[in-house]
Design an enzyme around this catalytic site. Structure first.
Site, short mmCIF file in Angstrom:
data_model
loop_
_atom_site.label_atom_id
_atom_site.label_comp_id
_atom_site.label_asym_id
_atom_site.label_seq_id
_atom_site.Cartn_x
_atom_site.Cartn_y
_atom_site.Cartn_z
N TYR A 110 1.30 -1.43 0.35
CA TYR A 110 0.25 0.04 -0.09
C TYR A 110 1.12 1.12 0.05
CZ TYR A 110 -3.41 3.30 1.47
OH TYR A 110 -4.30 5.07 1.38
N ASP A 154 -2.06 -1.30 -3.57
CA ASP A 154 -2.32 -0.37 -4.32
C ASP A 154 -1.19 0.42 -4.31
OD1 ASP A 154 -3.30 2.32 -4.46
OD2 ASP A 154 -4.77 2.69 -2.78
N HIS A 258 -11.76 1.62 -4.65
CA HIS A 258 -10.95 0.86 -6.04
C HIS A 258 -11.56 -0.58 -5.47
CE1 HIS A 258 -7.50 2.49 -4.54
NE2 HIS A 258 -7.89 3.08 -4.14
#
Length: 267
Positions: A110, A154, A258
């Site tokens: 992330y 991500d 997302h």
């Protein structure tokens, strides 16, 4: 042997556990990598995953912010949590998964979002993001131990012109500025990674995995960005069967901004 890995920024795993359960029931990936779990380790909903057949779970979480979790039907070995930029937050988790006679190391990332102003001199969050990218160069696809590797999650950067709804309008917007897009592509190249999403979906086609909550009608306006990525060591390219971007999940009740992305392999 069919094998699938999914990545999803869930934007609070406890708030959206019903969506995760739906996804797992309908798509049944072998491994699910979650980001932005926003949950300390002792409050993670382990039992809900166990009930769905996911007995192996590695988490790195904190209250209210960040957090990553790797959920698997298969054993997770060699679990590691790497820190970046001398900041104590939970943005990385790696583990090795057995797939037949092979071993697959999966890095769950992330990357910091970077705030709103793309100037590291006045925006510490953007400076943090660039520093994080610099340290990601040490994550290599081939570590010489015989494992195949994946890096996914991500990454908060949309590197290609077709990864955003408007290249020209977003050139000065965090996630698509040249310093970020060039930086991420350099991380990928120097690490020896293959962009598996773009290996399956040609770069000429637009692909989005994120749509802002600010849009009145996200589906109609379709102002998306590809912020979620699946990279692999080059030996996985020939084993990649397909990639699914689950766009419809953005329209589920109380969704994350997302959507899940799934890579399917024949290993």
């Amino acid at each position: 042997m069919p094998f699938s890995v999914a990545t999803w920024n869930i934007n609070s795993v406890r708030l959206r556990m019903s969506l995760v359960e739906r996804f797992l029931r309908e798509h049944q990936p072998d491994v699910l990598c979650l980001q932005e779990t926003k949950c300390p380790d002792d409050l993670f909903p382990y039992e809900a995953f166990h009930a769905l057949g996911y007995a192996h779970i590695a988490v790195s979480g904190q209250k209210g912010y960040h957090g990553v979790a790797t959920i698997s039907r298969r054993p997770l070995d060699g679990v590691e949590r790497k820190g970046f930029c001398n900041i104590v937050d939970c943005r990385h988790l790696s583990a090795v998964v057995p797939v037949g006679v092979r071993r697959l190391r999966i890095h769950n990332f992330y990357v910091p979002a970077g705030g709103d102003e793309p100037d590291p001199a006045i925006n510490p969050k953007f400076a943090h993001k660039l520093g994080f990218l610099e340290e990601m160069k040490a994550i290599l696809a081939d570590t010489g131990d015989g494992c195949s590797s994946m890096l996914l999650g991500d990454l908060n950067i949309a590197p290609l012109e077709t990864d955003v709804w408007s290249h020209k309008q977003l050139l000065k917007v965090v996630s698509h500025t040249p310093v970020e897009t060039e930086g991420l592509e350099f991380v990928r190249h120097i690490g020896g990674w293959s962009d598996l999403i773009r290996h399956h979906i040609t770069p000429e086609q637009k692909v989005f995995t994120w749509w802002s909550y600010r849009a009145r009608d996200w589906d109609l306006s379709d102002r998306g960005r590809r912020l979620d990525h699946i990279w692999g060591s080059p030996d996985l390219e020939t084993d990649l069967a397909s990639v699914t971007v689950l766009r419809e999940a953005r329209g589920w009740e109380r969704p994350s901004d997302h959507v899940p992305v799934i890579a399917h392999f024949n290993l």
